[in-house]
Design a protein around this motif. Structure first.
Motif, short mmCIF file in Angstrom:
data_model
loop_
_atom_site.label_atom_id
_atom_site.label_comp_id
_atom_site.label_asym_id
_atom_site.label_seq_id
_atom_site.Cartn_x
_atom_site.Cartn_y
_atom_site.Cartn_z
N VAL A 143 -5.46 5.09 -5.90
CA VAL A 143 -5.73 3.88 -5.93
C VAL A 143 -4.58 3.41 -6.86
N GLU A 144 -3.50 2.56 -6.77
CA GLU A 144 -2.44 2.28 -7.71
C GLU A 144 -3.21 0.95 -8.55
N SER A 145 -3.78 0.23 -7.81
CA SER A 145 -4.56 -0.94 -8.62
C SER A 145 -5.65 -1.37 -7.98
N VAL A 146 -6.54 -2.60 -8.68
CA VAL A 146 -7.43 -3.12 -8.10
C VAL A 146 -7.49 -4.63 -8.53
N GLU A 147 -7.63 -5.55 -7.64
CA GLU A 147 -7.39 -6.87 -8.22
C GLU A 147 -8.45 -7.71 -7.48
N ALA A 148 -9.07 -8.78 -8.17
CA ALA A 148 -9.94 -9.62 -7.64
C ALA A 148 -9.27 -10.77 -6.93
N TYR B 134 -14.01 -16.82 0.03
CA TYR B 134 -15.04 -15.59 -0.29
C TYR B 134 -14.41 -14.59 -1.39
N TYR B 135 -14.87 -14.10 -2.57
CA TYR B 135 -14.40 -13.21 -3.47
C TYR B 135 -14.38 -11.95 -2.91
N ALA B 136 -13.33 -11.18 -3.20
CA ALA B 136 -13.41 -9.74 -2.62
C ALA B 136 -12.27 -9.10 -3.72
N GLU B 137 -12.61 -7.68 -3.66
CA GLU B 137 -11.68 -7.02 -4.78
C GLU B 137 -10.96 -6.03 -3.62
N ILE B 138 -9.66 -6.01 -3.89
CA ILE B 138 -8.56 -5.38 -3.12
C ILE B 138 -8.31 -4.03 -3.82
N GLY C 220 1.12 4.47 -0.97
CA GLY C 220 1.49 4.36 0.13
C GLY C 220 1.43 3.09 1.07
N GLY C 221 0.66 2.14 0.37
CA GLY C 221 0.62 0.73 0.77
C GLY C 221 -0.46 0.16 1.52
N LYS C 222 -1.42 0.96 2.07
CA LYS C 222 -2.68 0.57 2.56
C LYS C 222 -3.40 -0.19 1.72
N VAL C 223 -4.37 -1.14 1.93
CA VAL C 223 -5.24 -1.60 1.07
C VAL C 223 -6.77 -1.68 1.61
N LEU C 224 -7.59 -1.55 0.60
CA LEU C 224 -8.94 -1.40 1.02
C LEU C 224 -9.65 -2.76 0.43
N VAL C 225 -10.23 -3.60 1.10
CA VAL C 225 -10.96 -4.86 0.85
C VAL C 225 -12.21 -4.96 0.67
N TYR D 275 -6.73 -2.21 5.59
CA TYR D 275 -5.50 -2.91 6.11
C TYR D 275 -4.26 -2.10 5.98
N LYS D 276 -3.36 -2.30 6.80
CA LYS D 276 -2.05 -1.75 6.97
C LYS D 276 -1.38 -1.95 5.49
N SER D 277 -1.52 -3.21 5.01
CA SER D 277 -0.77 -3.57 3.80
C SER D 277 -1.45 -4.89 3.15
N ALA D 278 -1.16 -5.14 2.17
CA ALA D 278 -1.45 -6.34 1.43
C ALA D 278 -1.39 -7.59 2.16
N ALA D 279 0.05 -7.50 2.83
CA ALA D 279 0.35 -8.75 3.56
C ALA D 279 -0.33 -9.04 4.78
N ALA D 280 -0.89 -7.84 5.50
CA ALA D 280 -1.84 -7.95 6.62
C ALA D 280 -3.17 -8.90 6.39
N ILE D 281 -3.63 -8.86 5.05
CA ILE D 281 -4.84 -9.45 4.76
C ILE D 281 -4.84 -11.09 5.23
N SER D 282 -3.79 -11.53 5.12
CA SER D 282 -3.72 -12.98 5.24
C SER D 282 -3.30 -13.21 6.82
N ASP D 283 -2.93 -12.31 7.82
CA ASP D 283 -2.63 -12.42 9.14
C ASP D 283 -3.72 -13.13 9.78
N PRO D 284 -3.67 -14.40 10.47
CA PRO D 284 -4.70 -14.95 11.09
C PRO D 284 -5.09 -14.22 12.19
N LEU D 285 -4.15 -13.39 12.85
CA LEU D 285 -4.49 -12.79 14.07
C LEU D 285 -5.14 -11.34 13.98
N GLY D 286 -5.22 -10.92 12.61
CA GLY D 286 -5.60 -9.70 12.39
C GLY D 286 -4.83 -8.37 12.81
#
Length: 134
Positions: free
Chosen positions: A10-15, A26-30, A35-40, A49-60
């Motif tokens: 884990v490189e970092s954790v953000e609220a 809603y509140y989440a911790e990322i 390697g770029g993947k993220v756990l929400v 998710y494949k990446s942090a940018a993918a979190i906001s993809d409306p099509l998922g």
């Protein structure tokens, strides 16, 4: 020192406040992985998710796996942050929940003893997106 920052998965954790497809915030911790993947982690689900940018993809399109937490587990907004500590592939959450990052999946356990014995897995998120075997 046997464990240094280069062994931490884990490189970092953000609220963060995330907007759902219905427009609710809603509140989440990322957790940003090497390697770029993220756990929400949200109050009622965990998603990979494949990446942090993918979190906001409306099509998922960037979601690898999503699992709803059992009704008996709900993280409370007033108890933030939910991630207590992380080292290597071990993530300790509030209320003694443990997430282990394994070579092929991410698993949530009720506590350290269950994680140590690999027993009583609450949920599993396979990296390849296949269904969990638990």
């Amino acid at each position: 020192m046997l464990i240094d920052s280069s062994t931490n998965m884990v490189e970092s954790v953000e609220a963060h406040y995330i907007t759902s497809s219905s427009g609710d915030k809603y509140y989440a911790e990322i957790l940003h992985f090497v390697g770029g993947k993220v756990l929400v982690i949200s109050h009622n689900a965990i998603a990979l998710y494949k990446s942090a940018a993918a979190i906001s993809d409306p099509l998922g399109n960037g979601i690898i796996k999503l699992a709803t937490l059992p009704d008996s587990i709900r993280f409370n907004m007033s108890d933030t942050p939910w991630v207590v500590r992380h080292i290597s592939g071990f993530i300790e959450l509030i209320d003694q929940y443990i997430i282990l990052i394994l070579p092929n999946s991410i698993r949530l356990y009720r506590g350290k003893e269950d994680a140590l014995r690999n027993s009583n897995v609450i949920l599993e998120l396979p990296f390849d997106g296949s269904d969990s075997h638990t």
